[in-house]
Scaffold this motif. Structure first.
Motif, PDB file in Angstrom:
ATOM      1  N   LEU A  63     -31.089 -13.026 -39.542  1.00 39.72           N
ATOM      2  CA  LEU A  63     -31.591 -14.374 -39.802  1.00 39.72           C
ATOM      3  C   LEU A  63     -30.396 -15.192 -40.254  1.00 39.72           C
ATOM      4  O   LEU A  63     -29.695 -14.795 -41.200  1.00 39.72           O
ATOM      5  N   GLU A  64     -30.153 -16.313 -39.611  1.00 41.37           N
ATOM      6  CA  GLU A  64     -29.011 -17.128 -40.034  1.00 41.37           C
ATOM      7  C   GLU A  64     -29.392 -18.608 -40.053  1.00 41.37           C
ATOM      8  O   GLU A  64     -30.252 -19.049 -39.289  1.00 41.37           O
ATOM      9  N   GLY A  65     -28.745 -19.337 -40.957  1.00 46.49           N
ATOM     10  CA  GLY A  65     -29.038 -20.754 -41.077  1.00 46.49           C
ATOM     11  C   GLY A  65     -28.651 -21.271 -42.445  1.00 46.49           C
ATOM     12  O   GLY A  65     -27.923 -20.600 -43.192  1.00 46.49           O
ATOM     13  N   PRO A  66     -29.151 -22.460 -42.817  1.00 44.25           N
ATOM     14  CA  PRO A  66     -28.862 -23.012 -44.141  1.00 44.25           C
ATOM     15  C   PRO A  66     -29.280 -22.010 -45.225  1.00 44.25           C
ATOM     16  O   PRO A  66     -30.387 -21.449 -45.147  1.00 44.25           O
ATOM     17  N   PRO A  67     -28.422 -21.760 -46.228  1.00 49.85           N
ATOM     18  CA  PRO A  67     -28.682 -20.713 -47.207  1.00 49.85           C
ATOM     19  C   PRO A  67     -30.069 -20.793 -47.860  1.00 49.85           C
ATOM     20  O   PRO A  67     -30.747 -19.764 -48.013  1.00 49.85           O
ATOM     21  N   ASP A  68     -30.516 -22.001 -48.228  1.00 45.08           N
ATOM     22  CA  ASP A  68     -31.825 -22.100 -48.898  1.00 45.08           C
ATOM     23  C   ASP A  68     -32.962 -21.704 -47.955  1.00 45.08           C
ATOM     24  O   ASP A  68     -33.948 -21.090 -48.366  1.00 45.08           O
ATOM     25  N   GLN A  69     -32.823 -22.034 -46.677  1.00 41.91           N
ATOM     26  CA  GLN A  69     -33.866 -21.681 -45.698  1.00 41.91           C
ATOM     27  C   GLN A  69     -33.894 -20.178 -45.435  1.00 41.91           C
ATOM     28  O   GLN A  69     -34.961 -19.578 -45.278  1.00 41.91           O
ATOM     29  N   VAL A  70     -32.707 -19.590 -45.386  1.00 40.51           N
ATOM     30  CA  VAL A  70     -32.633 -18.142 -45.169  1.00 40.51           C
ATOM     31  C   VAL A  70     -33.296 -17.430 -46.341  1.00 40.51           C
ATOM     32  O   VAL A  70     -34.126 -16.530 -46.162  1.00 40.51           O
ATOM     33  N   GLU A  71     -32.965 -17.887 -47.549  1.00 41.41           N
ATOM     34  CA  GLU A  71     -33.513 -17.255 -48.757  1.00 41.41           C
ATOM     35  C   GLU A  71     -35.040 -17.382 -48.802  1.00 41.41           C
ATOM     36  O   GLU A  71     -35.763 -16.420 -49.025  1.00 41.41           O
ATOM     37  N   GLU A  72     -35.496 -18.613 -48.567  1.00 39.15           N
ATOM     38  CA  GLU A  72     -36.946 -18.885 -48.637  1.00 39.15           C
ATOM     39  C   GLU A  72     -37.717 -18.052 -47.603  1.00 39.15           C
ATOM     40  O   GLU A  72     -38.745 -17.459 -47.916  1.00 39.15           O
ATOM     41  N   THR A  73     -37.192 -18.002 -46.397  1.00 40.85           N
ATOM     42  CA  THR A  73     -37.895 -17.263 -45.339  1.00 40.85           C
ATOM     43  C   THR A  73     -37.835 -15.763 -45.599  1.00 40.85           C
ATOM     44  O   THR A  73     -38.827 -15.047 -45.384  1.00 40.85           O
ATOM     45  N   PHE A  74     -36.706 -15.286 -46.096  1.00 44.81           N
ATOM     46  CA  PHE A  74     -36.619 -13.847 -46.367  1.00 44.81           C
ATOM     47  C   PHE A  74     -37.605 -13.444 -47.470  1.00 44.81           C
ATOM     48  O   PHE A  74     -38.185 -12.362 -47.425  1.00 44.81           O
ATOM     49  N   GLU A  75     -37.817 -14.329 -48.433  1.00 43.79           N
ATOM     50  CA  GLU A  75     -38.809 -14.031 -49.485  1.00 43.79           C
ATOM     51  C   GLU A  75     -40.197 -13.856 -48.871  1.00 43.79           C
ATOM     52  O   GLU A  75     -40.945 -12.957 -49.236  1.00 43.79           O
ATOM     53  N   LYS A  76     -40.526 -14.721 -47.907  1.00 43.17           N
ATOM     54  CA  LYS A  76     -41.830 -14.599 -47.224  1.00 43.17           C
ATOM     55  C   LYS A  76     -41.893 -13.295 -46.434  1.00 43.17           C
ATOM     56  O   LYS A  76     -42.904 -12.588 -46.443  1.00 43.17           O
ATOM     57  N   ILE A  77     -40.797 -13.009 -45.729  1.00 46.42           N
ATOM     58  CA  ILE A  77     -40.752 -11.806 -44.892  1.00 46.42           C
ATOM     59  C   ILE A  77     -40.958 -10.557 -45.756  1.00 46.42           C
ATOM     60  O   ILE A  77     -41.671  -9.632 -45.370  1.00 46.42           O
ATOM     61  N   CYS A  78     -40.350 -10.557 -46.937  1.00 47.32           N
ATOM     62  CA  CYS A  78     -40.463  -9.396 -47.840  1.00 47.32           C
ATOM     63  C   CYS A  78     -41.916  -9.152 -48.249  1.00 47.32           C
ATOM     64  O   CYS A  78     -42.299  -8.023 -48.526  1.00 47.32           O
ATOM     65  N   CYS A  79     -42.694 -10.228 -48.323  1.00 50.19           N
ATOM     66  CA  CYS A  79     -44.097 -10.107 -48.775  1.00 50.19           C
ATOM     67  C   CYS A  79     -45.054  -9.835 -47.625  1.00 50.19           C
ATOM     68  O   CYS A  79     -46.258  -9.739 -47.839  1.00 50.19           O
ATOM     69  N   ASP A  80     -44.541  -9.763 -46.402  1.00 46.91           N
ATOM     70  CA  ASP A  80     -45.412  -9.639 -45.225  1.00 46.91           C
ATOM     71  C   ASP A  80     -45.909  -8.201 -45.091  1.00 46.91           C
ATOM     72  O   ASP A  80     -45.112  -7.267 -45.017  1.00 46.91           O
ATOM     73  N   PHE A  81     -47.226  -8.033 -45.072  1.00 45.58           N
ATOM     74  CA  PHE A  81     -47.806  -6.683 -45.051  1.00 45.58           C
ATOM     75  C   PHE A  81     -47.723  -6.012 -43.685  1.00 45.58           C
ATOM     76  O   PHE A  81     -48.114  -4.859 -43.537  1.00 45.58           O
ATOM     77  N   ARG A  82     -47.213  -6.726 -42.664  1.00 51.24           N
ATOM     78  CA  ARG A  82     -47.120  -6.102 -41.343  1.00 51.24           C
ATOM     79  C   ARG A  82     -45.962  -5.109 -41.237  1.00 51.24           C
ATOM     80  O   ARG A  82     -45.825  -4.389 -40.257  1.00 51.24           O
ATOM     81  N   HIS A  83     -45.099  -5.133 -42.242  1.00 56.25           N
ATOM     82  CA  HIS A  83     -44.039  -4.123 -42.249  1.00 56.25           C
ATOM     83  C   HIS A  83     -43.838  -3.602 -43.673  1.00 56.25           C
ATOM     84  O   HIS A  83     -44.327  -4.188 -44.642  1.00 56.25           O
ATOM     85  N   VAL A  84     -43.142  -2.477 -43.773  1.00 52.03           N
ATOM     86  CA  VAL A  84     -42.904  -1.831 -45.075  1.00 52.03           C
ATOM     87  C   VAL A  84     -41.431  -1.431 -45.163  1.00 52.03           C
ATOM     88  O   VAL A  84     -40.697  -1.517 -44.177  1.00 52.03           O
ATOM     89  N   ASP A  85     -41.052  -1.004 -46.371  1.00 44.30           N
ATOM     90  CA  ASP A  85     -39.702  -0.460 -46.573  1.00 44.30           C
ATOM     91  C   ASP A  85     -38.612  -1.455 -46.154  1.00 44.30           C
ATOM     92  O   ASP A  85     -37.672  -1.105 -45.428  1.00 44.30           O
ATOM     93  N   VAL A  86     -38.750  -2.699 -46.618  1.00 39.33           N
ATOM     94  CA  VAL A  86     -37.757  -3.734 -46.269  1.00 39.33           C
ATOM     95  C   VAL A  86     -36.470  -3.479 -47.062  1.00 39.33           C
ATOM     96  O   VAL A  86     -36.499  -3.381 -48.286  1.00 39.33           O
ATOM     97  N   ARG A  87     -35.372  -3.323 -46.347  1.00 40.58           N
ATOM     98  CA  ARG A  87     -34.077  -3.063 -47.003  1.00 40.58           C
ATOM     99  C   ARG A  87     -33.048  -4.108 -46.592  1.00 40.58           C
ATOM    100  O   ARG A  87     -32.726  -4.215 -45.406  1.00 40.58           O
ATOM    101  N   LEU A  88     -32.567  -4.835 -47.584  1.00 40.39           N
ATOM    102  CA  LEU A  88     -31.513  -5.813 -47.309  1.00 40.39           C
ATOM    103  C   LEU A  88     -30.210  -5.041 -47.093  1.00 40.39           C
ATOM    104  O   LEU A  88     -29.754  -4.304 -47.972  1.00 40.39           O
TER     105      LEU A  88
END
Ligand SMILES: Cc1cc2nc3c(=O)[nH]c(=O)nc-3n(C[C@H](O)[C@H](O)[C@H](O)COP(=O)(O)O)c2cc1C
Length: 157
Positions: A63-88
């Motif tokens: 995921l790439e783009g403006p830092p605040d957008q990347v951060e905000e979207t990654f926070e949503k992605i981390c909470c998404d129940f369609r996947h597990v074991d999210v590792r940065l």
């Protein structure tokens, strides 16, 4: 290059996760493609670009783009129940996008996938554990090699 070139500084984030099989009513690759399509539509509005790889039930996403957008979207992605074991795996500041042509490209393995693409996906899965920047470059180069082929399922902006 597209219209997203006005920002001087971008974040590029790489993470891995696994499909939550308990939540997936459809075929796994179908779920992955739907996620990529919906993500591309969201990303267009958030000036995000990137690539989603799906192989052996695992996601690798850039995921790439403006830092605040990347951060905000990654926070949503981390909470998404369609996947597990999210590792940065990697988060870097960059001055240029590598995936500027893709709102969210989809490199998803399915029964139609050629041997060459399957090998490419497996190689990236292996690389991501040992060298994130190499895996990132390999993902870009796999997209380039697939861009003339309908097999890529790429979602170009
Ligand atoms: C593997 C995976 C990758 C995702 N990638 C993105 C993405 O690139 N951009 C995005 O906006 N949402 C992505 N999502 C979906 C988000 O988790 C979330 O559902 C979406 O941003 C909508 O959130 P909202 O309705 O709260 O705005 C992804 C979800 C999964 C499971």
């Amino acid at each position: 290059m597209n219209a997203y070139t006005s920002h001087k500084q971008f974040s590029r984030l790489l993470y891995t996760s696994a499909l939550n099989v308990d939540q997936s009513g459809e075929r796994p690759e179908q779920t992955a493609r739907q996620i990529a399509e919906a993500s591309a539509a969201h990303n267009r509005l958030s000036e995000l670009t990137g690539s989603l790889l799906f192989v052996d039930g695992h996601f690798i996403q850039i995921l790439e783009g403006p830092p605040d957008q990347v951060e905000e979207t990654f926070e949503k992605i981390c909470c998404d129940f369609r996947h597990v074991d999210v590792r940065l795996i990697d988060l870097v500041n960059v001055s240029e996008r590598l995936f500027g042509d893709w709102d969210m490209a989809c490199l998803c393995e399915d029964e139609e996938t050629s041997l060459a693409l399957r090998d490419g996906l497996q190689e990236i899965r292996f690389l991501v554990g040992i060298n994130a920047s190499q895996a990132t470059l390999q993902m870009r180069s796999l997209l380039d090699s697939q861009s003339d082929s309908s097999e890529a399922g790429n979602l170009a902006s």
